[in-house]
Design a protein around this motif. Structure first.
Motif, short mmCIF file in Angstrom:
data_model
loop_
_atom_site.label_atom_id
_atom_site.label_comp_id
_atom_site.label_asym_id
_atom_site.label_seq_id
_atom_site.Cartn_x
_atom_site.Cartn_y
_atom_site.Cartn_z
N GLY A 1 0.82 -1.19 0.00
CA GLY A 1 0.00 0.00 0.00
C GLY A 1 0.86 1.24 0.00
N SER A 2 0.21 2.37 -0.09
CA SER A 2 0.89 3.66 -0.11
C SER A 2 0.10 4.69 0.67
CB SER A 2 1.04 4.17 -1.55
OG SER A 2 1.89 3.33 -2.30
N ILE A 3 0.78 5.73 1.08
CA ILE A 3 0.15 6.90 1.70
C ILE A 3 0.26 8.03 0.68
CG2 ILE A 3 0.21 8.56 3.58
CD1 ILE A 3 1.77 6.47 5.20
N TYR A 4 -0.84 8.68 0.39
CA TYR A 4 -0.86 9.82 -0.53
C TYR A 4 -1.35 11.07 0.21
CZ TYR A 4 -0.23 6.86 -4.63
OH TYR A 4 0.28 5.99 -5.55
N ALA A 5 -0.70 12.18 -0.05
CA ALA A 5 -1.16 13.48 0.44
C ALA A 5 -1.51 14.32 -0.79
CB ALA A 5 -0.08 14.17 1.26
N PHE A 6 -2.67 14.96 -0.74
CA PHE A 6 -3.15 15.76 -1.87
C PHE A 6 -3.28 17.23 -1.48
CE2 PHE A 6 -4.76 11.47 -2.36
CZ PHE A 6 -4.48 11.20 -3.69
N ARG A 7 -3.04 18.09 -2.42
CA ARG A 7 -3.28 19.52 -2.22
C ARG A 7 -4.78 19.74 -2.18
NH1 ARG A 7 1.17 19.30 -5.51
NH2 ARG A 7 2.98 20.40 -4.70
N GLN A 8 -5.25 20.48 -1.19
CA GLN A 8 -6.68 20.71 -1.05
C GLN A 8 -7.24 21.61 -2.14
OE1 GLN A 8 -7.34 22.13 2.93
NE2 GLN A 8 -7.41 20.06 3.76
N ASP A 9 -6.43 22.54 -2.66
CA ASP A 9 -6.96 23.50 -3.63
C ASP A 9 -7.18 22.91 -5.02
OD1 ASP A 9 -4.23 23.24 -4.08
OD2 ASP A 9 -3.88 25.37 -4.40
N ASP A 10 -6.34 21.94 -5.45
CA ASP A 10 -6.52 21.42 -6.81
C ASP A 10 -6.50 19.89 -6.91
OD1 ASP A 10 -3.83 20.76 -6.51
OD2 ASP A 10 -3.12 22.15 -8.05
N GLY A 11 -6.29 19.19 -5.80
CA GLY A 11 -6.32 17.73 -5.80
C GLY A 11 -5.08 17.05 -6.34
N SER A 12 -4.05 17.82 -6.67
CA SER A 12 -2.82 17.19 -7.16
C SER A 12 -2.06 16.55 -6.00
CB SER A 12 -1.94 18.23 -7.88
OG SER A 12 -1.52 19.23 -6.97
N VAL A 13 -1.22 15.59 -6.34
CA VAL A 13 -0.46 14.86 -5.31
C VAL A 13 0.64 15.77 -4.76
CG1 VAL A 13 1.04 12.88 -4.85
CG2 VAL A 13 -0.94 12.62 -6.35
N LEU A 14 0.64 15.94 -3.46
CA LEU A 14 1.67 16.71 -2.77
C LEU A 14 2.89 15.82 -2.53
CD1 LEU A 14 2.50 19.34 -1.28
CD2 LEU A 14 1.36 18.41 0.75
N TRP A 15 2.65 14.61 -2.03
CA TRP A 15 3.71 13.61 -1.82
C TRP A 15 3.06 12.24 -1.66
CZ3 TRP A 15 3.15 10.99 2.75
CH2 TRP A 15 2.54 11.64 3.82
N HIS A 16 3.88 11.22 -1.76
CA HIS A 16 3.39 9.88 -1.45
C HIS A 16 4.55 9.03 -0.94
CE1 HIS A 16 4.80 7.53 -4.96
NE2 HIS A 16 4.31 6.49 -4.34
N GLN A 17 4.21 8.09 -0.07
CA GLN A 17 5.17 7.14 0.52
C GLN A 17 4.68 5.75 0.15
OE1 GLN A 17 7.92 6.75 2.24
NE2 GLN A 17 8.41 8.78 3.00
N SER A 18 5.53 4.98 -0.50
CA SER A 18 5.20 3.59 -0.79
C SER A 18 5.63 2.74 0.38
CB SER A 18 5.92 3.10 -2.05
OG SER A 18 5.48 3.82 -3.16
N ASN A 19 4.80 1.81 0.76
CA ASN A 19 5.17 0.90 1.84
C ASN A 19 4.54 -0.46 1.59
OD1 ASN A 19 2.49 0.95 2.88
ND2 ASN A 19 2.94 2.84 3.92
N SER A 20 4.88 -1.42 2.40
CA SER A 20 4.41 -2.78 2.18
C SER A 20 3.24 -3.15 3.07
CB SER A 20 5.56 -3.76 2.41
OG SER A 20 6.02 -3.65 3.74
N GLY A 21 2.74 -2.22 3.84
CA GLY A 21 1.64 -2.53 4.76
C GLY A 21 0.50 -1.55 4.62
N VAL A 22 -0.64 -1.94 5.10
CA VAL A 22 -1.79 -1.05 5.15
C VAL A 22 -1.91 -0.60 6.59
CG1 VAL A 22 -4.27 -0.88 4.85
CG2 VAL A 22 -2.91 -2.27 3.27
N GLY A 23 -1.84 0.69 6.81
CA GLY A 23 -1.83 1.18 8.18
C GLY A 23 -2.97 2.12 8.49
N GLN A 24 -3.12 2.38 9.78
CA GLN A 24 -4.09 3.37 10.23
C GLN A 24 -3.37 4.69 10.37
OE1 GLN A 24 -3.95 0.56 12.77
NE2 GLN A 24 -5.83 -0.51 12.33
#
Length: 85
Positions: A1-24
């Motif tokens: 799984g991955s964690i994605y952060a999006f810009r609130q104003d336009d929905g573009s990806v701010l950053w993302h972290q790839s990882n091997s687990g699904v977390g809370q």
């Protein structure tokens, strides 16, 4: 799984972290906390900078912890997470 952060104003990806687990996930004081089996480390808590996605720290719980059972929660100045063995 991955964690994605999006810009609130336009929905573009701010950053993302790839990882091997699904977390809370939880956010607190400009950081994102994940409790998961991510990055191949069972029972691990991660803190990421919410603006950049940079991992600030991680902590691997006792080796008997196999599953995180709750979202990270702030209590006063602490981060509390439930886990099962």
């Amino acid at each position: 799984g991955s964690i994605y952060a999006f810009r609130q104003d336009d929905g573009s990806v701010l950053w993302h972290q790839s990882n091997s687990g699904v977390g809370q996930l939880a956010t607190l004081n400009g950081n994102v906390y994940e409790s998961s089996n991510a990055f191949g480390q069972p029972g691990t808590v991660f803190m990421f900078n919410a603006n950049t996605g940079t991992m600030v720290w991680h902590y691997q719980l006792d080796s008997s912890v196999v599953t995180m059972t709750s979202f990270p929660t702030q209590v006063t100045k602490s981060l509390v997470i439930g886990a099962s063995t």
